[in-house]
Design a protein around this motif. Structure first.
Motif, PDB file in Angstrom:
ATOM      1  N   SER A 205      -2.158 -11.369  32.379  1.00  0.00           N
ATOM      2  CA  SER A 205      -3.879 -10.303  32.530  1.00  0.00           C
ATOM      3  C   SER A 205      -5.055 -10.646  31.010  1.00  0.00           C
ATOM      4  CB  SER A 205      -3.902  -9.295  33.546  1.00  0.00           C
ATOM      5  OG  SER A 205      -3.468 -10.293  34.994  1.00  0.00           O
ATOM      6  N   GLY A 206      -5.737 -10.039  31.262  1.00  0.00           N
ATOM      7  CA  GLY A 206      -6.097  -9.893  29.717  1.00  0.00           C
ATOM      8  C   GLY A 206      -7.595  -8.552  30.122  1.00  0.00           C
ATOM      9  N   GLY A 207      -7.404  -8.054  29.455  1.00  0.00           N
ATOM     10  CA  GLY A 207      -8.031  -6.561  29.088  1.00  0.00           C
ATOM     11  C   GLY A 207      -9.022  -6.706  28.224  1.00  0.00           C
ATOM     12  N   ARG A 208      -9.737  -5.251  27.744  1.00  0.00           N
ATOM     13  CA  ARG A 208     -10.663  -5.167  27.062  1.00  0.00           C
ATOM     14  C   ARG A 208     -10.489  -5.489  25.639  1.00  0.00           C
ATOM     15  NH1 ARG A 208     -15.149  -1.586  28.291  1.00  0.00           N
ATOM     16  NH2 ARG A 208     -13.259  -0.161  28.650  1.00  0.00           N
ATOM     17  N   GLY A 209      -9.441  -5.192  25.818  1.00  0.00           N
ATOM     18  CA  GLY A 209      -8.522  -6.098  23.856  1.00  0.00           C
ATOM     19  C   GLY A 209      -8.394  -7.084  23.525  1.00  0.00           C
ATOM     20  N   VAL A 210      -8.544  -8.034  24.985  1.00  0.00           N
ATOM     21  CA  VAL A 210      -8.910  -9.459  24.608  1.00  0.00           C
ATOM     22  C   VAL A 210     -10.404  -9.649  23.588  1.00  0.00           C
ATOM     23  CG1 VAL A 210      -9.663 -12.044  25.377  1.00  0.00           C
ATOM     24  CG2 VAL A 210      -7.885 -10.420  26.067  1.00  0.00           C
ATOM     25  N   ASN A 211     -11.620  -8.415  23.805  1.00  0.00           N
ATOM     26  CA  ASN A 211     -12.785  -8.992  23.061  1.00  0.00           C
ATOM     27  C   ASN A 211     -13.752  -9.556  23.311  1.00  0.00           C
ATOM     28  OD1 ASN A 211     -14.377  -7.037  21.336  1.00  0.00           O
ATOM     29  ND2 ASN A 211     -12.960  -8.091  19.662  1.00  0.00           N
ATOM     30  N   GLY A 212     -14.091 -10.797  23.764  1.00  0.00           N
ATOM     31  CA  GLY A 212     -14.135 -11.494  23.903  1.00  0.00           C
ATOM     32  C   GLY A 212     -13.737 -12.664  24.730  1.00  0.00           C
ATOM     33  N   ALA A 213     -15.209 -13.415  25.601  1.00  0.00           N
ATOM     34  CA  ALA A 213     -15.276 -14.528  26.852  1.00  0.00           C
ATOM     35  C   ALA A 213     -14.334 -15.576  25.796  1.00  0.00           C
ATOM     36  CB  ALA A 213     -16.215 -14.784  27.617  1.00  0.00           C
ATOM     37  N   ASP A 214     -14.535 -15.872  24.767  1.00  0.00           N
ATOM     38  CA  ASP A 214     -14.314 -17.290  24.362  1.00  0.00           C
ATOM     39  C   ASP A 214     -12.503 -16.828  23.516  1.00  0.00           C
ATOM     40  OD1 ASP A 214     -16.628 -18.614  24.358  1.00  0.00           O
ATOM     41  OD2 ASP A 214     -17.094 -17.804  22.064  1.00  0.00           O
ATOM     42  N   ASN A 215     -12.441 -15.633  23.629  1.00  0.00           N
ATOM     43  CA  ASN A 215     -11.414 -15.507  23.108  1.00  0.00           C
ATOM     44  C   ASN A 215      -9.948 -15.656  24.542  1.00  0.00           C
ATOM     45  OD1 ASN A 215     -11.813 -14.519  21.229  1.00  0.00           O
ATOM     46  ND2 ASN A 215     -11.782 -12.450  21.003  1.00  0.00           N
ATOM     47  N   PHE A 216     -11.121 -15.575  25.492  1.00  0.00           N
ATOM     48  CA  PHE A 216      -9.580 -15.324  27.020  1.00  0.00           C
ATOM     49  C   PHE A 216      -8.405 -16.759  26.734  1.00  0.00           C
ATOM     50  CE2 PHE A 216     -10.767 -11.797  28.649  1.00  0.00           C
ATOM     51  CZ  PHE A 216      -9.430 -11.984  30.067  1.00  0.00           C
ATOM     52  N   ALA A 217      -9.039 -17.609  25.946  1.00  0.00           N
ATOM     53  CA  ALA A 217      -8.670 -19.523  25.616  1.00  0.00           C
ATOM     54  C   ALA A 217      -7.590 -19.242  25.545  1.00  0.00           C
ATOM     55  CB  ALA A 217      -9.571 -20.101  24.768  1.00  0.00           C
ATOM     56  N   ILE A 218      -7.138 -17.766  24.930  1.00  0.00           N
ATOM     57  CA  ILE A 218      -5.640 -17.679  24.514  1.00  0.00           C
ATOM     58  C   ILE A 218      -4.878 -17.129  25.612  1.00  0.00           C
ATOM     59  CG2 ILE A 218      -6.078 -17.027  22.190  1.00  0.00           C
ATOM     60  CD1 ILE A 218      -5.397 -14.806  22.421  1.00  0.00           C
ATOM     61  N   ILE A 219      -5.818 -16.344  26.221  1.00  0.00           N
ATOM     62  CA  ILE A 219      -4.520 -15.928  28.107  1.00  0.00           C
ATOM     63  C   ILE A 219      -4.180 -17.225  28.663  1.00  0.00           C
ATOM     64  CG2 ILE A 219      -4.932 -13.981  30.053  1.00  0.00           C
ATOM     65  CD1 ILE A 219      -4.933 -12.814  27.018  1.00  0.00           C
ATOM     66  N   GLU A 220      -5.251 -18.192  28.274  1.00  0.00           N
ATOM     67  CA  GLU A 220      -5.416 -19.552  29.646  1.00  0.00           C
ATOM     68  C   GLU A 220      -4.256 -19.880  28.807  1.00  0.00           C
ATOM     69  OE1 GLU A 220      -9.750 -20.479  29.467  1.00  0.00           O
ATOM     70  OE2 GLU A 220     -10.058 -19.607  31.586  1.00  0.00           O
ATOM     71  N   ALA A 221      -4.394 -20.517  27.424  1.00  0.00           N
ATOM     72  CA  ALA A 221      -3.189 -21.417  26.790  1.00  0.00           C
ATOM     73  C   ALA A 221      -2.060 -20.524  27.969  1.00  0.00           C
ATOM     74  CB  ALA A 221      -3.379 -20.960  26.014  1.00  0.00           C
ATOM     75  N   LEU A 222      -1.043 -19.306  27.579  1.00  0.00           N
ATOM     76  CA  LEU A 222      -0.458 -18.571  27.545  1.00  0.00           C
ATOM     77  C   LEU A 222      -0.046 -18.784  29.211  1.00  0.00           C
ATOM     78  CD1 LEU A 222       2.280 -17.227  26.880  1.00  0.00           C
ATOM     79  CD2 LEU A 222       1.446 -15.516  27.456  1.00  0.00           C
ATOM     80  N   ALA A 223      -1.058 -18.560  29.894  1.00  0.00           N
ATOM     81  CA  ALA A 223      -0.774 -18.549  31.542  1.00  0.00           C
ATOM     82  C   ALA A 223      -0.790 -20.783  32.116  1.00  0.00           C
ATOM     83  CB  ALA A 223      -2.257 -19.030  32.620  1.00  0.00           C
ATOM     84  N   ASP A 224      -1.332 -21.652  30.724  1.00  0.00           N
ATOM     85  CA  ASP A 224      -1.299 -22.697  31.312  1.00  0.00           C
ATOM     86  C   ASP A 224       0.502 -23.347  31.072  1.00  0.00           C
ATOM     87  OD1 ASP A 224      -3.796 -22.441  32.173  1.00  0.00           O
ATOM     88  OD2 ASP A 224      -4.437 -23.695  30.638  1.00  0.00           O
ATOM     89  N   SER A 225       0.793 -22.441  29.625  1.00  0.00           N
ATOM     90  CA  SER A 225       1.846 -23.095  29.559  1.00  0.00           C
ATOM     91  C   SER A 225       3.964 -22.517  30.334  1.00  0.00           C
ATOM     92  CB  SER A 225       2.331 -21.665  28.593  1.00  0.00           C
ATOM     93  OG  SER A 225       3.090 -21.155  28.623  1.00  0.00           O
ATOM     94  N   LEU A 226       2.827 -21.310  31.081  1.00  0.00           N
ATOM     95  CA  LEU A 226       3.828 -20.816  32.696  1.00  0.00           C
ATOM     96  C   LEU A 226       3.938 -21.307  34.039  1.00  0.00           C
ATOM     97  CD1 LEU A 226       3.269 -17.680  31.031  1.00  0.00           C
ATOM     98  CD2 LEU A 226       5.980 -18.597  30.589  1.00  0.00           C
ATOM     99  N   GLY A 227       2.178 -21.895  33.954  1.00  0.00           N
ATOM    100  CA  GLY A 227       2.282 -22.176  35.024  1.00  0.00           C
ATOM    101  C   GLY A 227       1.472 -21.015  35.991  1.00  0.00           C
ATOM    102  N   ALA A 228       0.862 -20.565  35.239  1.00  0.00           N
ATOM    103  CA  ALA A 228       0.598 -19.143  35.288  1.00  0.00           C
ATOM    104  C   ALA A 228      -1.210 -18.899  35.686  1.00  0.00           C
ATOM    105  CB  ALA A 228       1.253 -18.042  34.903  1.00  0.00           C
ATOM    106  N   ALA A 229      -1.268 -18.004  37.064  1.00  0.00           N
ATOM    107  CA  ALA A 229      -2.725 -17.832  37.773  1.00  0.00           C
ATOM    108  C   ALA A 229      -3.655 -16.988  36.508  1.00  0.00           C
ATOM    109  CB  ALA A 229      -2.894 -17.109  38.578  1.00  0.00           C
ATOM    110  N   VAL A 230      -4.568 -16.968  36.072  1.00  0.00           N
ATOM    111  CA  VAL A 230      -5.408 -15.748  34.934  1.00  0.00           C
ATOM    112  C   VAL A 230      -5.887 -14.618  35.311  1.00  0.00           C
ATOM    113  CG1 VAL A 230      -6.926 -15.837  33.051  1.00  0.00           C
ATOM    114  CG2 VAL A 230      -5.494 -17.641  33.202  1.00  0.00           C
ATOM    115  N   GLY A 231      -5.888 -13.551  35.780  1.00  0.00           N
ATOM    116  CA  GLY A 231      -5.929 -12.646  35.958  1.00  0.00           C
ATOM    117  C   GLY A 231      -6.929 -11.368  34.892  1.00  0.00           C
ATOM    118  N   ALA A 232      -7.688 -10.235  34.596  1.00  0.00           N
ATOM    119  CA  ALA A 232      -8.560 -10.171  34.329  1.00  0.00           C
ATOM    120  C   ALA A 232      -8.738  -8.885  34.320  1.00  0.00           C
ATOM    121  CB  ALA A 232     -10.075 -10.084  33.731  1.00  0.00           C
ATOM    122  N   SER A 233      -8.700  -7.814  33.699  1.00  0.00           N
ATOM    123  CA  SER A 233      -9.442  -5.723  34.048  1.00  0.00           C
ATOM    124  C   SER A 233     -10.870  -5.958  34.442  1.00  0.00           C
ATOM    125  CB  SER A 233      -8.654  -5.204  32.955  1.00  0.00           C
ATOM    126  OG  SER A 233     -10.081  -5.446  31.719  1.00  0.00           O
TER     127      SER A 233
END
Ligand code: FAD
Length: 318
Positions: A205-233
């Motif tokens: 999951s990503g929160g305010r610290g992710v600081n922008g919609a485009d930056n969620f790409a790094i959260i998604e990349a970690l999720a994809d490397s783990l076969g995980a779902a993406v959450g958000a605050s």
């Protein structure tokens, strides 16, 4: 041995994981009898039998897809009357909770929602819940009638336990209310290829610290490397960086994965309410005093823009 009725959540015959988890819990109480409704109901048999269903009661009718909830309640009540089970277990989705509540009202019994564990103590079925934003664990029993219990996804391991799983057609006559609310259209969500948030074994999951919609790409990349779902605050969702369907917390989804990784999330009580029952919690936050660190199994004090890509690379390298 007593029978336990299980409401089957499936998509065109493909049984969803929370139902298989219910079968594991049901076997602690008695013999699981599954109720599969709608298109593909009979196709659920193999998976249900493989995980311990002694019987699979099926009924196919257009009403299950065309109308909201009540036809399913009618069918579950018909199964209840046919079987006289020791308990009725339903997966804890929004629909599952409505079905459980309506059934409990009809059969004049009590309902327990969002159980995270079930046990039989001195012959009584006891459900464990995590309450008040997961600050307390409670144990409850239904005092009147047959317990109807919804169980949160990821509350039990899926275990193979082959059983007969004999298919029997259920006889259902729909009530007057069954056709009260018609579904007029369905809009399928675009598939991300990621697991469903509430069922995923790992959530990043990503929160305010992710600081922008485009930056969620790094959260998604970690999720994809783990076969995980993406959450958000909620802060990230309210800022329009990620869809509300991915929000975790009191006013979002409740998740209970094996591993929850919170990045740039402070750990407000409303966020905790949706993830505190996760088995292992990891937080990445640049503020060492962030409240999320009170709750974690592993905490990383650092900038998520350094830590998250490094983690992704490390996971990919393995
Ligand atoms: P913040 O609290 O602003 O925290 C951001 C964190 O990111 C900070 O700890 C900061 O140190 C860290 N950070 C910043 N930059 C970086 C960086 N580069 N690297 C690492 N860390 C960084 N919230 C939910 O989440 N879900 C809900 O369902 C929900 N329901 C609510 C219902 C009600 C009725 C109310 C009143 C509130 C609800 N909230 C919910 C909101 C909740 O109170 C918080 O406001 C929200 O969770 C904060 O989100 P956040 O942690 O992302 O943001």
């Amino acid at each position: 041995m007593a029978e336990v009725l299980i409401f089957v959540d499936h998509v065109d015959g493909a049984v969803r994981k929370p139902t298989l988890e219910l079968l594991t819990l049901a076997r602690r109480i008695g013999d699981p009898v599954a109720v599969a409704l709608g298109n593909g109901a009979a196709d659920t048999q193999a998976a249900l039998a493989e995980h311990g269903a002694v019987k699979v009661l099926t009924h196919e009718a257009a009403e299950y897809a065309d109308y909201l909830v009540v036809p399913k309640v009618d069918a579950l009540q018909a199964a209840y009357e046919a079987v006289s089970p020791a308990a009725v277990l339903v997966p804890s989705s929004a629909e599952g909770k409505e079905i459980a509540a309506r059934l409990a009202l009809r059969i004049k019994s009590g309902v327990i929602t969002d159980a995270v564990d079930l046990e039989v103590a001195d012959g009584t079925l006891v459900a464990t819940q995590s309450v008040f934003a997961a600050s307390y664990t409670t144990k409850s029993t239904v005092m009147t009638g047959t317990p109807v219990i919804t169980v949160k996804p990821n509350s039990a391991a899926v275990e193979s336990a082959p059983a007969a799983g004999a298919v029997e057609a259920l006889t259902v006559s729909f009530s007057e209310q069954a056709t009260g609310t018609k579904v007029t259209s369905r809009t399928p969500r675009e598939s991300t290829g990621r697991p469903d948030l509430t069922e995923a074994a790992i959530v990043v999951s990503g929160g305010r610290g992710v600081n922008g919609a485009d930056n969620f790409a790094i959260i998604e990349a970690l999720a994809d490397s783990l076969g995980a779902a993406v959450g958000a605050s909620r802060a990230a969702v309210d800022a329009g960086w990620y869809p509300h369907s991915n929000q975790v917390g009191q006013t979002g989804k409740s998740v209970s994965p094996q591993l929850y990784i919170a990045s740039g999330i402070s750990g407000a009580i409303q966020h905790r309410a949706g993830m505190q029952t996760s088995k292992t919690i990891v937080a990445i936050n640049k503020d060492a005093e962030a409240p999320i660190f009170d709750l974690v199994d592993y905490g990383i004090v650092g900038d998520l823009f350094d830590v998250v890509p490094a983690l992704t690379d490390e996971v990919k390298a393995r």
